[in-house]
Design an enzyme around this catalytic site. Sequence first.
Site, PDB file in Angstrom:
ATOM      1  N   TRP A  97     -12.174 -25.195 -41.052  1.00 34.50           N
ATOM      2  CA  TRP A  97     -11.305 -26.013 -41.887  1.00 34.50           C
ATOM      3  C   TRP A  97     -12.020 -26.386 -43.175  1.00 34.50           C
ATOM      4  O   TRP A  97     -13.188 -26.826 -43.132  1.00 34.50           O
ATOM      5  CB  TRP A  97     -10.914 -27.296 -41.147  1.00 34.50           C
ATOM      6  N   HIS A 119     -13.599 -28.108 -33.854  1.00 34.08           N
ATOM      7  CA  HIS A 119     -12.306 -27.461 -34.084  1.00 34.08           C
ATOM      8  C   HIS A 119     -12.457 -26.136 -34.830  1.00 34.08           C
ATOM      9  O   HIS A 119     -11.527 -25.674 -35.483  1.00 34.08           O
ATOM     10  CB  HIS A 119     -11.371 -28.417 -34.827  1.00 34.08           C
ATOM     11  N   HIS A 135     -10.516 -23.327 -29.443  1.00 34.98           N
ATOM     12  CA  HIS A 135     -10.863 -24.678 -28.994  1.00 34.98           C
ATOM     13  C   HIS A 135      -9.635 -25.397 -28.444  1.00 34.98           C
ATOM     14  O   HIS A 135      -8.499 -25.001 -28.706  1.00 34.98           O
ATOM     15  CB  HIS A 135     -11.445 -25.492 -30.158  1.00 34.98           C
ATOM     16  N   ASP A 146      -7.712 -29.229 -28.235  1.00 38.78           N
ATOM     17  CA  ASP A 146      -7.617 -30.573 -28.811  1.00 38.78           C
ATOM     18  C   ASP A 146      -7.473 -31.572 -27.669  1.00 38.78           C
ATOM     19  O   ASP A 146      -6.618 -31.389 -26.791  1.00 38.78           O
ATOM     20  CB  ASP A 146      -6.377 -30.715 -29.695  1.00 38.78           C
ATOM     21  N   HIS A 203      -8.092 -36.639 -30.698  1.00 40.55           N
ATOM     22  CA  HIS A 203      -8.158 -35.973 -31.999  1.00 40.55           C
ATOM     23  C   HIS A 203      -7.143 -36.559 -32.978  1.00 40.55           C
ATOM     24  O   HIS A 203      -7.407 -36.672 -34.170  1.00 40.55           O
ATOM     25  CB  HIS A 203      -7.912 -34.477 -31.802  1.00 40.55           C
ATOM     26  N   HIS A 208       1.764 -32.018 -33.030  1.00 45.90           N
ATOM     27  CA  HIS A 208       0.737 -32.571 -32.143  1.00 45.90           C
ATOM     28  C   HIS A 208       1.296 -33.749 -31.345  1.00 45.90           C
ATOM     29  O   HIS A 208       1.157 -33.811 -30.121  1.00 45.90           O
ATOM     30  CB  HIS A 208      -0.474 -33.051 -32.949  1.00 45.90           C
ATOM     31  N   GLU A 264      -5.996 -23.955 -29.393  1.00 48.86           N
ATOM     32  CA  GLU A 264      -5.789 -23.345 -30.714  1.00 48.86           C
ATOM     33  C   GLU A 264      -6.781 -22.216 -30.980  1.00 48.86           C
ATOM     34  O   GLU A 264      -7.856 -22.152 -30.387  1.00 48.86           O
ATOM     35  CB  GLU A 264      -5.905 -24.415 -31.806  1.00 48.86           C
TER      36      GLU A 264
END
Length: 208
Positions: free
Chosen positions: A19, A49, A53, A55, A59, A160, A172
């Site tokens: 990210w 992340h 991975h 969540d 998170h 989410h 994800e």
Amino acid sequence: MGKKWIDISQPLTNDIAHWPGDTPFSYETVFTKDETGSVNIGKITTSLHTGTHIDAPFHFLNEGKTVLDLDLELYIGKAKLVDVSDWDEVTPEAFFNSELDGVQRLLVKTKKQVEPHIFPQEIPRLSPELAPFLKEKGVRLLGVDLPSVDALNSKEMETHHALYQHDIHILENIYVEHVEPGLYEIIALPLPIKGGDGSPVRAVIRPL
């Protein structure tokens, strides 16, 4: 010989996409066998992340469960992989031709090609309306080949939260472009990270 396990994890390499602004993955050998006289010792630094991975609810919810609180049964068992890569927005309609009744772990291929070393500019949208639809079918784990179940610039994290409200957990960045749709057994265990808001996983599937 039984059917072989298929790795659906993105390899954690020093050039794997992360990210923007988050901690990139880094591996280095800190001490070599020549230096220690006995062993090589490596070190990793990473966001939780990056790559494939899970969540944890913490998170996106301050009061949510962390990794150690999660039920491991979520990440082991029968799964179904469905290809919805022809859909720009993934809504319940995308699954109307798929038999999902009783499917507890749903893996979704949204893209025809995934580039683990390139962070996408945009991703297919997963509608929050999926949550009640999948809950009705019995889904408890949703795995996607995307870095997020929400738009990359989302602050509301609607999907989410919708999944959480319907007791559906999130996996994800699975890597399934080389895998045919169908029924599988999955193992995608998170690391036991105390206080963790997520965890890298080694996700593998085996045809049933």
